[in-house]
Design a protein around this motif. Structure first.
Motif, mmCIF file in Angstrom:
data_model
loop_
_atom_site.group_PDB
_atom_site.id
_atom_site.type_symbol
_atom_site.label_atom_id
_atom_site.label_comp_id
_atom_site.label_asym_id
_atom_site.label_seq_id
_atom_site.Cartn_x
_atom_site.Cartn_y
_atom_site.Cartn_z
ATOM 1 N N GLN A 12 -1.476 -5.537 -1.892
ATOM 2 C CA GLN A 12 -1.685 -6.398 -2.826
ATOM 3 C C GLN A 12 -0.575 -7.046 -3.648
ATOM 4 O OE1 GLN A 12 -3.744 -3.785 -2.488
ATOM 5 N NE2 GLN A 12 -5.041 -4.770 -0.918
ATOM 6 N N ILE A 13 0.525 -6.091 -3.916
ATOM 7 C CA ILE A 13 1.278 -6.500 -5.013
ATOM 8 C C ILE A 13 2.606 -6.859 -4.499
ATOM 9 C CG2 ILE A 13 0.105 -5.474 -6.895
ATOM 10 C CD1 ILE A 13 1.887 -3.176 -6.871
ATOM 11 N N VAL A 14 2.974 -6.461 -3.155
ATOM 12 C CA VAL A 14 4.376 -6.378 -2.729
ATOM 13 C C VAL A 14 4.456 -7.990 -1.968
ATOM 14 C CG1 VAL A 14 5.975 -5.647 -0.799
ATOM 15 C CG2 VAL A 14 4.706 -4.075 -2.315
ATOM 16 N N HIS A 15 5.027 -9.016 -2.546
ATOM 17 C CA HIS A 15 5.196 -10.077 -2.233
ATOM 18 C C HIS A 15 6.183 -10.784 -2.686
ATOM 19 C CE1 HIS A 15 3.069 -12.200 -5.425
ATOM 20 N NE2 HIS A 15 2.115 -11.035 -5.366
ATOM 21 N N MET A 16 6.891 -11.879 -2.315
ATOM 22 C CA MET A 16 8.252 -12.690 -2.920
ATOM 23 C C MET A 16 7.257 -13.454 -4.064
ATOM 24 S SD MET A 16 10.478 -11.258 -1.495
ATOM 25 C CE MET A 16 9.746 -9.786 -1.267
ATOM 26 N N VAL A 17 7.892 -14.061 -5.146
ATOM 27 C CA VAL A 17 7.548 -14.756 -6.172
ATOM 28 C C VAL A 17 7.232 -16.186 -5.216
ATOM 29 C CG1 VAL A 17 7.897 -16.155 -8.263
ATOM 30 C CG2 VAL A 17 8.525 -13.779 -8.098
ATOM 31 N N LEU A 105 2.001 -10.084 3.988
ATOM 32 C CA LEU A 105 0.987 -9.304 3.291
ATOM 33 C C LEU A 105 0.159 -10.405 2.847
ATOM 34 C CD1 LEU A 105 2.951 -6.281 1.607
ATOM 35 C CD2 LEU A 105 1.359 -6.305 3.509
ATOM 36 N N PRO A 106 -1.094 -10.260 2.265
ATOM 37 C CA PRO A 106 -2.021 -11.390 1.997
ATOM 38 C C PRO A 106 -1.521 -12.023 0.658
ATOM 39 C CG PRO A 106 -3.057 -9.368 2.594
ATOM 40 C CD PRO A 106 -1.681 -9.025 2.734
ATOM 41 N N GLY A 107 -0.715 -11.169 -0.193
ATOM 42 C CA GLY A 107 -0.374 -11.845 -1.555
ATOM 43 C C GLY A 107 0.855 -12.993 -1.226
ATOM 44 N N ASN A 108 1.250 -13.017 0.042
ATOM 45 C CA ASN A 108 2.373 -14.038 0.329
ATOM 46 C C ASN A 108 1.904 -15.563 0.059
ATOM 47 O OD1 ASN A 108 4.948 -14.773 1.299
ATOM 48 N ND2 ASN A 108 3.802 -15.744 3.072
ATOM 49 N N ASP A 109 2.737 -16.243 -0.236
ATOM 50 C CA ASP A 109 2.195 -17.783 -0.564
ATOM 51 C C ASP A 109 2.234 -18.565 0.652
ATOM 52 O OD1 ASP A 109 1.656 -20.228 -1.682
ATOM 53 O OD2 ASP A 109 3.533 -20.433 -2.943
ATOM 54 N N PHE A 110 1.197 -18.271 1.370
ATOM 55 C CA PHE A 110 1.014 -19.001 2.803
ATOM 56 C C PHE A 110 0.513 -20.509 2.492
ATOM 57 C CE2 PHE A 110 0.175 -14.749 4.286
ATOM 58 C CZ PHE A 110 0.754 -14.687 5.398
ATOM 59 N N ASN A 111 -0.066 -20.798 1.311
ATOM 60 C CA ASN A 111 -0.170 -22.089 1.037
ATOM 61 C C ASN A 111 0.923 -22.999 0.977
ATOM 62 O OD1 ASN A 111 -3.124 -21.675 0.906
ATOM 63 N ND2 ASN A 111 -3.170 -21.390 -0.979
ATOM 64 N N ASN A 112 1.877 -22.500 0.585
ATOM 65 C CA ASN A 112 3.296 -23.225 0.380
ATOM 66 C C ASN A 112 3.697 -23.600 1.763
ATOM 67 O OD1 ASN A 112 5.369 -24.480 -0.989
ATOM 68 N ND2 ASN A 112 6.327 -22.767 -0.706
ATOM 69 N N ILE A 113 3.958 -22.694 2.569
ATOM 70 C CA ILE A 113 4.275 -22.702 4.114
ATOM 71 C C ILE A 113 3.261 -23.798 4.697
ATOM 72 C CG2 ILE A 113 4.293 -21.665 6.385
ATOM 73 C CD1 ILE A 113 4.763 -18.734 4.779
ATOM 74 N N PHE A 114 2.172 -23.744 4.707
ATOM 75 C CA PHE A 114 1.609 -24.756 5.277
ATOM 76 C C PHE A 114 1.124 -26.326 4.656
ATOM 77 C CE2 PHE A 114 -0.238 -20.661 7.051
ATOM 78 C CZ PHE A 114 0.139 -20.906 8.323
ATOM 79 N N ARG A 115 1.572 -26.192 3.472
ATOM 80 C CA ARG A 115 1.913 -27.668 2.679
ATOM 81 C C ARG A 115 3.098 -28.293 3.230
ATOM 82 N NH1 ARG A 115 -0.384 -25.126 -2.157
ATOM 83 N NH2 ARG A 115 1.767 -24.433 -2.485
ATOM 84 N N SER A 116 3.859 -27.371 3.630
ATOM 85 C CA SER A 116 5.244 -27.989 4.109
ATOM 86 C C SER A 116 5.321 -28.256 5.745
ATOM 87 C CB SER A 116 6.619 -26.848 3.886
ATOM 88 O OG SER A 116 6.488 -26.524 2.604
ATOM 89 N N LEU A 117 4.365 -27.678 6.244
ATOM 90 C CA LEU A 117 4.310 -27.777 7.885
ATOM 91 C C LEU A 117 4.204 -29.019 8.296
ATOM 92 C CD1 LEU A 117 4.449 -25.862 10.479
ATOM 93 C CD2 LEU A 117 2.010 -25.678 10.084
ATOM 94 N N MET A 118 3.509 -30.105 7.620
ATOM 95 C CA MET A 118 3.532 -31.317 8.612
ATOM 96 C C MET A 118 4.745 -32.023 8.444
ATOM 97 S SD MET A 118 0.472 -31.472 9.574
ATOM 98 C CE MET A 118 0.657 -33.240 10.224
#
Length: 373
Positions: A12-17, A105-118
């Motif tokens: 839960q807690i290991v992820h980059m900022v 890991l689930p805490g990763n900022d996947f939203n930021n990745i997929f916002r940039s994908l288009m």
């Protein structure tokens, strides 16, 4: 080990900022980007070997520990470029497609990745033209110390700067009786051996025979403390000790710096890979160096403002470890800690310290082909 905050909650807690703020990984991952680019020829050749050997209609790749930010797309671009080039040069009769899974890991900022994908897809279309090989990107959250994909479903695994992160802080390492640094290092070494062995076993089940796995791991040279990012990270303890002596932190807070992180030697890596029941063999290995100073090359012709450069170097560390400290300290204390840490790092930069990285190309052993049949 008391409450075991890092061991019990590591997923839960290991992820980059996340995000795009001043201390985000997206803005503070230049060191990692430079290493990815240095390893690019090795990665591209591994992809070529897989494609020329298997000629898959659908090339499936997985980026393990993808994090978030521009680095996520660097290896994706390498995969697309190689497959695009080969499918046309070799005049493959079938239409190629690429499936890329992004794992962290689930805490990763996947939203930021997929916002940039288009925007990224738009850029690929402009660079490659209308006839670029179609590619599809999907998220695959979860620990790579567990199964992630169906059996024999992936042609190419890639991971950069991720295998140093352990599944947990080694047991007993927070005990006062194990404060001895040599004993602590042995505990970390044993945890790494257990985790890396598990990682290889799991990936051997998911990799198609004839595929490749390329891992870039920040490592350690036994006779040089500077060539070790684990040593650099350990200097954070000195900053915390200063705060403890001034009454700004508790003695018990020392354990907050026991991160689930370990840099192995090349001998340790080879020993784990080559063990009797090993699933892979080491097809190729290279050693690359990276500077503590993210902008050393760019700043060589400028006055040596080591105070500024120390602050920049520490931002890259903060982007990786701040989430691990949030459960121990408030924001003001964390800012104070990293300010002190920057001063400590600054005293070392004049010596132009570097750490080593090992780039490993792994192939499945022959007996794994028989198991797959």
């Amino acid at each position: 080990m008391g409450e075991k905050p890092l061991s019990a909650m590591v997923e839960q807690i290991v992820h980059m900022v996340g995000g795009t703020g001043e201390t985000s990984y997206a803005k503070n991952s230049i060191v990692q980007a430079k290493v990815i680019l240095k390893a690019k020829p090795i990665v591209e050749e591994a992809i070529r070997e897989v494609y020329r050997t298997l000629f898959p209609m659908k090339f499936v790749a997985a980026e393990l520990g993808c994090s978030s930010g521009p680095n996520t797309f660097l290896v994706i671009s390498e995969i697309i470029s190689v497959i695009h080039e080969l499918s046309r040069r070799l005049d493959i009769s079938h239409e190629s497609e690429i499936q890329i899974f992004l794992n962290d890991l689930p805490g990763n900022d996947f939203n930021n990745i997929f916002r940039s994908l288009m925007d990224y897809k738009k850029q690929i279309k402009e660079d490659k033209g209308e006839n670029f090989v179609p590619f599809y990107v999907a998220g695959s959250p979860g620990s790579f110390y567990t199964r992630l994909f169906p059996s024999k479903s992936v042609h190419f695994f890639h991971s950069s700067y991720s295998q140093m992160w352990l599944s947990q802080v080694p047991r007993m390492v927070d005990d006062e009786s194990t404060f001895d640094e040599l004993k602590k290092q042995n505990l970390y070494s044993e945890q790494f051996k257990e985790d890396f062995s598990t990682f290889l076993k799991l990936r051997s089940k998911e990799l198609i025979f004839g595929g490749r796995m390329v891992l870039t791991i920040a490592g350690r040279v036994t006779n040089s403390e500077y060539k070790d990012s684990f040593y650099m990270l350990g200097l954070l303890r000195l900053a915390l000790n200063d705060m403890i002596s001034e009454g700004l932190a508790r003695k018990a807070d020392r354990n907050a710096i026991n991160f689930p992180y370990y840099t192995p030697t090349i001998e340790e890596l080879k020993s784990i890979i080559d063990q009797k029941e090993g699933f892979f063999y080491l097809d190729h290995v290279e050693t690359l160096e990276s500077s503590w100073d993210p902008f050393e090359d760019e700043l060589n012709n400028l006055p040596p403002d080591y105070i500024l450069r120390g602050k920049i170097a520490v931002k890259h560390i903060q982007a990786a470890v701040e989430p691990l400290l949030n459960g121990h300290f408030d924001k003001e204390t964390i800012d104070d800690l990293f300010s002190r840490y920057a001063k400590i790092i600054t005293t070392h930069l004049a010596e132009k310290p570097k750490w080593v990285n090992f780039v490993l190309v792994l192939k499945l052993r022959e007996r794994m082909q028989l198991k797959a049949c």
